[in-house]
Motif scaffolding. Structure first.
Motif, PDB file in Angstrom:
ATOM      1  N   PRO A 108     -30.414   1.054  -7.792  1.00  0.00           N
ATOM      2  CA  PRO A 108     -29.194   1.381  -8.536  1.00  0.00           C
ATOM      3  C   PRO A 108     -28.619   2.754  -8.184  1.00  0.00           C
ATOM      4  O   PRO A 108     -27.439   2.998  -8.389  1.00  0.00           O
ATOM      5  N   ASP A 109     -29.457   3.641  -7.631  1.00  0.00           N
ATOM      6  CA  ASP A 109     -28.984   4.986  -7.310  1.00  0.00           C
ATOM      7  C   ASP A 109     -28.417   5.086  -5.904  1.00  0.00           C
ATOM      8  O   ASP A 109     -27.948   6.155  -5.490  1.00  0.00           O
ATOM      9  N   LEU A 110     -28.417   3.993  -5.173  1.00  0.00           N
ATOM     10  CA  LEU A 110     -28.003   4.067  -3.773  1.00  0.00           C
ATOM     11  C   LEU A 110     -26.534   4.458  -3.621  1.00  0.00           C
ATOM     12  O   LEU A 110     -26.192   5.285  -2.768  1.00  0.00           O
ATOM     13  N   THR A 111     -25.666   3.874  -4.458  1.00  0.00           N
ATOM     14  CA  THR A 111     -24.246   4.223  -4.379  1.00  0.00           C
ATOM     15  C   THR A 111     -24.044   5.721  -4.564  1.00  0.00           C
ATOM     16  O   THR A 111     -23.308   6.361  -3.819  1.00  0.00           O
ATOM     17  N   ARG A 112     -24.761   6.259  -5.545  1.00  0.00           N
ATOM     18  CA  ARG A 112     -24.622   7.687  -5.815  1.00  0.00           C
ATOM     19  C   ARG A 112     -25.087   8.508  -4.606  1.00  0.00           C
ATOM     20  O   ARG A 112     -24.441   9.469  -4.192  1.00  0.00           O
ATOM     21  N   LEU A 113     -26.227   8.120  -4.014  1.00  0.00           N
ATOM     22  CA  LEU A 113     -26.735   8.848  -2.850  1.00  0.00           C
ATOM     23  C   LEU A 113     -25.740   8.788  -1.690  1.00  0.00           C
ATOM     24  O   LEU A 113     -25.493   9.785  -1.015  1.00  0.00           O
ATOM     25  N   VAL A 114     -25.168   7.619  -1.481  1.00  0.00           N
ATOM     26  CA  VAL A 114     -24.207   7.455  -0.392  1.00  0.00           C
ATOM     27  C   VAL A 114     -22.949   8.282  -0.649  1.00  0.00           C
ATOM     28  O   VAL A 114     -22.509   9.053   0.203  1.00  0.00           O
ATOM     29  N   VAL A 115     -22.380   8.132  -1.834  1.00  0.00           N
ATOM     30  CA  VAL A 115     -21.123   8.817  -2.122  1.00  0.00           C
ATOM     31  C   VAL A 115     -21.312  10.330  -2.194  1.00  0.00           C
ATOM     32  O   VAL A 115     -20.521  11.086  -1.630  1.00  0.00           O
ATOM     33  N   GLU A 116     -22.365  10.773  -2.879  1.00  0.00           N
ATOM     34  CA  GLU A 116     -22.538  12.208  -3.096  1.00  0.00           C
ATOM     35  C   GLU A 116     -23.078  12.927  -1.878  1.00  0.00           C
ATOM     36  O   GLU A 116     -22.595  13.996  -1.507  1.00  0.00           O
ATOM     37  N   PHE A 117     -24.119  12.355  -1.253  1.00  0.00           N
ATOM     38  CA  PHE A 117     -24.719  13.058  -0.126  1.00  0.00           C
ATOM     39  C   PHE A 117     -24.007  12.751   1.192  1.00  0.00           C
ATOM     40  O   PHE A 117     -23.519  13.643   1.874  1.00  0.00           O
ATOM     41  N   ALA A 118     -23.970  11.452   1.527  1.00  0.00           N
ATOM     42  CA  ALA A 118     -23.412  11.097   2.826  1.00  0.00           C
ATOM     43  C   ALA A 118     -21.944  11.481   2.941  1.00  0.00           C
ATOM     44  O   ALA A 118     -21.493  11.943   3.992  1.00  0.00           O
ATOM     45  N   PHE A 119     -21.189  11.307   1.843  1.00  0.00           N
ATOM     46  CA  PHE A 119     -19.761  11.626   1.919  1.00  0.00           C
ATOM     47  C   PHE A 119     -19.396  12.955   1.291  1.00  0.00           C
ATOM     48  O   PHE A 119     -18.649  13.735   1.865  1.00  0.00           O
ATOM     49  N   GLY A 120     -19.962  13.253   0.096  1.00  0.00           N
ATOM     50  CA  GLY A 120     -19.604  14.501  -0.564  1.00  0.00           C
ATOM     51  C   GLY A 120     -20.143  15.727   0.143  1.00  0.00           C
ATOM     52  O   GLY A 120     -19.457  16.729   0.330  1.00  0.00           O
ATOM     53  N   ASP A 121     -21.401  15.660   0.563  1.00  0.00           N
ATOM     54  CA  ASP A 121     -22.022  16.829   1.201  1.00  0.00           C
ATOM     55  C   ASP A 121     -21.779  16.862   2.699  1.00  0.00           C
ATOM     56  O   ASP A 121     -21.531  17.914   3.280  1.00  0.00           O
ATOM     57  N   VAL A 122     -21.922  15.716   3.348  1.00  0.00           N
ATOM     58  CA  VAL A 122     -21.919  15.733   4.809  1.00  0.00           C
ATOM     59  C   VAL A 122     -20.555  15.397   5.409  1.00  0.00           C
ATOM     60  O   VAL A 122     -19.985  16.174   6.170  1.00  0.00           O
ATOM     61  N   TYR A 123     -20.017  14.230   5.072  1.00  0.00           N
ATOM     62  CA  TYR A 123     -18.750  13.828   5.692  1.00  0.00           C
ATOM     63  C   TYR A 123     -17.605  14.759   5.316  1.00  0.00           C
ATOM     64  O   TYR A 123     -16.660  14.946   6.083  1.00  0.00           O
ATOM     65  N   ALA A 124     -17.687  15.360   4.102  1.00  0.00           N
ATOM     66  CA  ALA A 124     -16.611  16.246   3.635  1.00  0.00           C
ATOM     67  C   ALA A 124     -16.794  17.680   4.115  1.00  0.00           C
ATOM     68  O   ALA A 124     -15.958  18.542   3.855  1.00  0.00           O
ATOM     69  N   ARG A 125     -17.867  17.938   4.825  1.00  0.00           N
ATOM     70  CA  ARG A 125     -18.207  19.287   5.274  1.00  0.00           C
ATOM     71  C   ARG A 125     -17.199  19.760   6.330  1.00  0.00           C
ATOM     72  O   ARG A 125     -16.819  19.003   7.219  1.00  0.00           O
ATOM     73  N   PRO A 126     -16.784  21.025   6.232  1.00  0.00           N
ATOM     74  CA  PRO A 126     -15.921  21.546   7.291  1.00  0.00           C
ATOM     75  C   PRO A 126     -16.694  21.707   8.599  1.00  0.00           C
ATOM     76  O   PRO A 126     -17.911  21.637   8.618  1.00  0.00           O
ATOM     77  N   GLY A 127     -15.992  21.928   9.694  1.00  0.00           N
ATOM     78  CA  GLY A 127     -16.671  22.105  10.975  1.00  0.00           C
ATOM     79  C   GLY A 127     -16.084  21.185  12.029  1.00  0.00           C
ATOM     80  O   GLY A 127     -15.547  21.631  13.027  1.00  0.00           O
TER      81      GLY A 127
END
Lengths: 143, 143, 143, 143, 143, 143
Positions: free
Chosen positions: F39-58
């Motif tokens: 059940p926590d997978l969506t949160r991990l994907v949205v928050e980490f993969a997209f919020g932390d990493v994909y949204a990162r500047p650089g």
């Protein structure tokens, strides 16, 4: 009784190695060097890897060494030195070994092959062998 | 001019394939099927993969096919069907091909080899060939 | 506010490490050593890798370390030293760690396991621990 | 004589499988399905993979299944279905299996874990099992 | 005649390297250092890797370097140093290179990225460059 | 409070997807389809993969998609379809995507690239797009 598989493996190892100070009996040593952490490792290596698999009919020794080297290069595992020595021991020429590495380029890419080439190069130097044929080096791709 | 490499590649491809409806000329088709996304792919495959690499002296065709199959199995890439057909075309026996796959077990593990075995099995059935030697199947390890 | 995940991660890290000069707090140091190239790396490691994943219910710590070690060995990545130390810290015995490595042989092959065994061996020596059980070493497979 | 290893392997297989129509005796079948291409494969699987390795002391069955699953996911090999069934058979809960997969994310990345999750999901459905614990799903990362 | 591809490759190599004592002309040297084992390697590298592929339209040089670095990190092949230098030479900033590595974490996992980060860090130090932007380091995930 | 990372991730996802029936919102769906097992997978994907990493500047979005595609192709993971769609959504041309795939050949070999090309080809057809530039197809390497 079953010294059968163990003996088969030991016989195979003798075929593959030429005992002299330049030829590491690497395969056997591998098991022994881990006696303290896995006492059964030597037995697994000798009986399964050599008694069951390496001694199996189907491919000859030269084909088996090429198969092994190819798999290790493809995995990015550069510990092919021992197998290059084995290859020379069973009759593969330096040209055949170098030919195997170049043949892998279209399948695994240049970086993995170059890592392996460095190892093969060092073994050839240690063993005092060299390729004989000279694929055209400076020739450009047309006439 | 340089039809040199292209011709070399085409000549090699003819050596490797037996044109009949059971033998896909897979290698050539691969490039052609991607014309719309990479028009130069056929040229790269024919000229580099076959003209420069596959046609290179050093290994014979049978050794080259074993090298290719080993690399693909090690990578977990199950598209070896085309190369099993090529192997049969250049004179590898089913026993040698099966022997190559079994030989890979200690280097890449059972799962990758089993994936490849399924493919080889299907090709042997399509091609109407079978292994001849019978490594002892039911025999236990001793006695 | 969200020191929640960061704190969760730090708490998990404390569980996993025994601070003394023999136990590197490797996990934390990893992030810190890259401050100059990726200042957010520590936060990503502590919050995601430890706060979200390592602190997650489901597996116990020992199972988590075995999962980690297995994945790294399978990838051919030999940096398992830090995880072997962590394993000992959370209660895995040397026998369990060695058992994990031997168990991997049929799935990833001998070369990757042997690379890992060398690392585990060094860690056991540094930590002054050793396996206790002795799987039959010299026994042949029958009789 | 050596029915010793073969018997050890068969005994281990019985431990790992619950014979009913929903539980494939996948491990045994794997060898048998390749009789025509490698008659010795069943023996290698039963004697080495199960008799020597899976039956080895050190890890318990649940730890062994986690080790296996982790290695296969790390390799990108999605044939974990058989091992998920085995895991349930030896007492791993769906939570532990799902926990193992999530734990792998920081080590092998999301894509490989998601491929594996799909397989595990299908097995849970077929087996009529489900996770019980509910890691906070909708909660954001702070209070 | 075909100095065409060879020249194309040499021209591309000049674009990618800034000849001074800090910039290894690594790409060219790679072929040359293996003259004794594969005399045709330089030609294959220059003509195919650079003349056919690197000089191909489609992506610009910066995109090509990112593609190369990503592939090598994903393979667990840490020889990215040469490509980090090339990246700086063609105009990628340290921030873009570091950004590429962090971006890979969800796809290949932390261990492979950390191995690469160490290499990039060393190259930045040797080249006397550093990242400029500062992604929030100490900030927690909320507030 | 921390809807911060979750919101960042959702915003990034909106940037990357063009909602219409031809564009799968694949990234979001991935998490949702595993609700019953993690059940926590969506949160991990949205928050980490997209919020932390994909949204990162650089890196910019186009560079990020190329990085992702390259890593997946290198891993032999053919699920790049979703990322090819994302690439088109953020402004990569079909020529750039095809160029990325061809560029990978010298680093990962032809088989992995060809697997990926098939997927890209299917996506281009579904999306009604095509490459525009025509690298010389039939031209031989010289003259």
């Amino acid at each position: 009784m079953s010294t059968d598989r163990y003996q088969k493996g030991m016989d195979k190892l003798k075929e593959l190695t030429i005992p002299d100070e330049n030829s590491p009996t690497g395969h056997m040593e591998v098991g022994e060097s881990f006696k303290d952490i896995a006492p059964d490792l030597t037995r697994l290596v000798v009986e399964f890897a050599f008694g069951d698999v390496y001694a199996r009919p189907g491919l000859d020794n030269k084909q088996k060494v090429l198969t092994t080297i190819s798999a290790l290069v493809a995995q990015g595992t550069p510990q092919i030195g021992m197998h290059v020595v084995t290859g020379l021991n069973v009759g593969l020429t330096p040209d055949e070994i170098a030919g195997c590495l170049v043949h892998l380029i279209p399948y695994v890419g240049f970086p993995r092959v170059l890592t392996a080439m460095k190892v093969a190069q060092e073994v050839f130097a240690e063993q005092g062998v060299a390729i004989t044929a000279k694929p055209e080096s400076g020739e450009s791709s047309a006439g």
